[in-house]
Design a protein around this motif. Sequence first.
Motif, PDB file in Angstrom:
ATOM      1  N   SER A 119      -6.114  -9.520   1.708  1.00  0.00           N
ATOM      2  CA  SER A 119      -5.942  -8.470   2.710  1.00  0.00           C
ATOM      3  C   SER A 119      -5.932  -9.056   4.119  1.00  0.00           C
ATOM      4  N   LEU A 120      -6.842  -9.983   4.379  1.00  0.00           N
ATOM      5  CA  LEU A 120      -6.905 -10.629   5.695  1.00  0.00           C
ATOM      6  C   LEU A 120      -5.622 -11.406   5.988  1.00  0.00           C
ATOM      7  N   ALA A 121      -5.002 -11.931   4.925  1.00  0.00           N
ATOM      8  CA  ALA A 121      -3.758 -12.687   5.084  1.00  0.00           C
ATOM      9  C   ALA A 121      -2.526 -11.780   5.033  1.00  0.00           C
ATOM     10  N   CYS A 122      -2.773 -10.462   4.912  1.00  0.00           N
ATOM     11  CA  CYS A 122      -1.673  -9.478   4.783  1.00  0.00           C
ATOM     12  C   CYS A 122      -0.771  -9.781   3.591  1.00  0.00           C
ATOM     13  N   ASP A 123      -1.345 -10.356   2.534  1.00  0.00           N
ATOM     14  CA  ASP A 123      -0.620 -10.631   1.292  1.00  0.00           C
ATOM     15  C   ASP A 123      -0.883  -9.464   0.352  1.00  0.00           C
ATOM     16  N   TRP A 124      -0.077  -8.407   0.478  1.00  0.00           N
ATOM     17  CA  TRP A 124      -0.351  -7.177  -0.271  1.00  0.00           C
ATOM     18  C   TRP A 124      -0.029  -7.290  -1.752  1.00  0.00           C
ATOM     19  N   PRO A 125       1.013  -8.022  -2.162  1.00  0.00           N
ATOM     20  CA  PRO A 125       1.168  -8.263  -3.603  1.00  0.00           C
ATOM     21  C   PRO A 125      -0.043  -8.998  -4.184  1.00  0.00           C
ATOM     22  N   GLY A 126      -0.604  -9.925  -3.401  1.00  0.00           N
ATOM     23  CA  GLY A 126      -1.811 -10.633  -3.839  1.00  0.00           C
ATOM     24  C   GLY A 126      -2.984  -9.681  -3.984  1.00  0.00           C
ATOM     25  N   SER A 155      -1.977  -2.417 -17.942  1.00  0.00           N
ATOM     26  CA  SER A 155      -1.933  -2.997 -16.598  1.00  0.00           C
ATOM     27  C   SER A 155      -0.549  -3.521 -16.261  1.00  0.00           C
ATOM     28  N   ALA A 156       0.093  -4.136 -17.260  1.00  0.00           N
ATOM     29  CA  ALA A 156       1.443  -4.648 -17.034  1.00  0.00           C
ATOM     30  C   ALA A 156       2.408  -3.502 -16.755  1.00  0.00           C
ATOM     31  N   GLU A 157       2.294  -2.429 -17.515  1.00  0.00           N
ATOM     32  CA  GLU A 157       3.175  -1.279 -17.308  1.00  0.00           C
ATOM     33  C   GLU A 157       2.854  -0.596 -15.974  1.00  0.00           C
ATOM     34  N   LEU A 158       1.574  -0.572 -15.611  1.00  0.00           N
ATOM     35  CA  LEU A 158       1.172   0.015 -14.335  1.00  0.00           C
ATOM     36  C   LEU A 158       1.756  -0.770 -13.168  1.00  0.00           C
ATOM     37  N   ARG A 159       1.731  -2.093 -13.277  1.00  0.00           N
ATOM     38  CA  ARG A 159       2.295  -2.925 -12.193  1.00  0.00           C
ATOM     39  C   ARG A 159       3.781  -2.625 -12.016  1.00  0.00           C
ATOM     40  N   LEU A 165       6.715   1.906  -4.998  1.00  0.00           N
ATOM     41  CA  LEU A 165       6.057   2.016  -3.700  1.00  0.00           C
ATOM     42  C   LEU A 165       6.806   1.213  -2.640  1.00  0.00           C
ATOM     43  N   ASN A 166       7.064   1.826  -1.519  1.00  0.00           N
ATOM     44  CA  ASN A 166       7.777   1.143  -0.437  1.00  0.00           C
ATOM     45  C   ASN A 166       6.818   0.441   0.532  1.00  0.00           C
ATOM     46  N   ASP A 167       5.617   0.983   0.693  1.00  0.00           N
ATOM     47  CA  ASP A 167       4.658   0.431   1.652  1.00  0.00           C
ATOM     48  C   ASP A 167       3.418  -0.028   0.882  1.00  0.00           C
ATOM     49  N   LEU A 168       3.403  -1.296   0.491  1.00  0.00           N
ATOM     50  CA  LEU A 168       2.296  -1.814  -0.301  1.00  0.00           C
ATOM     51  C   LEU A 168       0.990  -1.848   0.492  1.00  0.00           C
ATOM     52  N   GLU A 169       1.073  -2.098   1.788  1.00  0.00           N
ATOM     53  CA  GLU A 169      -0.145  -2.128   2.598  1.00  0.00           C
ATOM     54  C   GLU A 169      -0.815  -0.761   2.612  1.00  0.00           C
ATOM     55  N   MET A 170      -0.037   0.275   2.823  1.00  0.00           N
ATOM     56  CA  MET A 170      -0.581   1.627   2.865  1.00  0.00           C
ATOM     57  C   MET A 170      -1.225   1.995   1.529  1.00  0.00           C
ATOM     58  N   PHE A 171      -0.637   1.510   0.442  1.00  0.00           N
ATOM     59  CA  PHE A 171      -1.161   1.835  -0.884  1.00  0.00           C
ATOM     60  C   PHE A 171      -2.414   1.032  -1.221  1.00  0.00           C
ATOM     61  N   TYR A 172      -2.339  -0.292  -1.054  1.00  0.00           N
ATOM     62  CA  TYR A 172      -3.423  -1.157  -1.519  1.00  0.00           C
ATOM     63  C   TYR A 172      -4.621  -1.237  -0.577  1.00  0.00           C
ATOM     64  N   ALA A 173      -4.388  -1.206   0.732  1.00  0.00           N
ATOM     65  CA  ALA A 173      -5.472  -1.442   1.694  1.00  0.00           C
ATOM     66  C   ALA A 173      -6.699  -0.551   1.461  1.00  0.00           C
ATOM     67  N   PRO A 174      -6.533   0.768   1.286  1.00  0.00           N
ATOM     68  CA  PRO A 174      -7.726   1.614   1.113  1.00  0.00           C
ATOM     69  C   PRO A 174      -8.518   1.297  -0.155  1.00  0.00           C
ATOM     70  N   TYR A 175      -7.848   0.750  -1.161  1.00  0.00           N
ATOM     71  CA  TYR A 175      -8.526   0.546  -2.441  1.00  0.00           C
ATOM     72  C   TYR A 175      -9.477  -0.646  -2.426  1.00  0.00           C
ATOM     73  N   VAL A 176      -9.350  -1.508  -1.448  1.00  0.00           N
ATOM     74  CA  VAL A 176     -10.300  -2.618  -1.341  1.00  0.00           C
ATOM     75  C   VAL A 176     -11.694  -2.055  -1.075  1.00  0.00           C
ATOM     76  N   VAL A 209       1.688   7.351  -6.734  1.00  0.00           N
ATOM     77  CA  VAL A 209       2.751   6.711  -7.520  1.00  0.00           C
ATOM     78  C   VAL A 209       3.788   7.735  -7.971  1.00  0.00           C
ATOM     79  N   LEU A 210       3.342   8.921  -8.390  1.00  0.00           N
ATOM     80  CA  LEU A 210       4.291   9.960  -8.819  1.00  0.00           C
ATOM     81  C   LEU A 210       5.153  10.430  -7.643  1.00  0.00           C
ATOM     82  N   ALA A 211       4.565  10.512  -6.455  1.00  0.00           N
ATOM     83  CA  ALA A 211       5.342  10.895  -5.263  1.00  0.00           C
ATOM     84  C   ALA A 211       6.386   9.832  -4.958  1.00  0.00           C
ATOM     85  N   ALA A 212       6.012   8.573  -5.106  1.00  0.00           N
ATOM     86  CA  ALA A 212       6.965   7.479  -4.875  1.00  0.00           C
ATOM     87  C   ALA A 212       8.074   7.521  -5.914  1.00  0.00           C
ATOM     88  N   TRP A 213       7.712   7.827  -7.165  1.00  0.00           N
ATOM     89  CA  TRP A 213       8.718   7.944  -8.231  1.00  0.00           C
ATOM     90  C   TRP A 213       9.704   9.073  -7.907  1.00  0.00           C
TER      91      TRP A 213
END
Length: 220
Positions: A119-126, A155-159, A165-176, A209-213
């Motif tokens: 997150s600190l490195a802004c590596d959102w896929p990571g 997990s593989a299917e979830l990934r 998702l178009n904005d990975l930062e918006m999605f992942y950041a809060p979950y940390v 995820v459903l909204a993105a779909w």
Amino acid sequence: MKKDVPPQMLNEKIAETIRQKIIAGELVPGMRLSEASLSEQLKISRNTLREVFRLLTQERLLRYEPHRGVDVATPDMGAIRDIYRIRRLVECDALTHAYPFHPSVTQMEEALGEAREYSLACDWPGVGTANMKFHIAIVELADSERLTRLYCNISAELRLAFSYLNDLEMFYAPYVDKNAHILALLKEGKNEKAAEAMMEYIALSERTVLAAWARHKQSA
């Protein structure tokens, strides 16, 4: 690969390698898989690779089209809902019945630490990959090899579903921080509170995820 490995074990080992590539985001929806290059990379015969492709197609991780070959699958709305239904059943139950000194708690801590560094490195896929590790560690609290194996497939299917998702930062950041909160509750012995927090967490993730779909379908 070693020639003395039984075919079934070899097939499962290669299938798990490909699953992990999907979980890590190395293989993305719609990516065409070349038999020639992949069999050479994995040092296996094309016949073995075809068996692995057949197995992963049954798991809905790959898709076969006649005359076109095999590509990485793209989950539909029904699959996404089913994935989250399984997550509720498995993860919330694992948290409810876990004990705070379980070895998997350490794995959760390590995954959370990785997520923060990414997150600190802004590596959102990571961050996403570390998040997957966190949730797999939650399932391992149940001490069930069958559940862990099932969840690795999920997990593989979830990934793959996250590909909408178009904005990975918006999605992942809060979950940390959400992961940190759940971990803290678990370590304090507040299992039911941790499970309740996970239920809300999963509901929010599913809606996103459903909204993105839905947006993806409208623009297709």
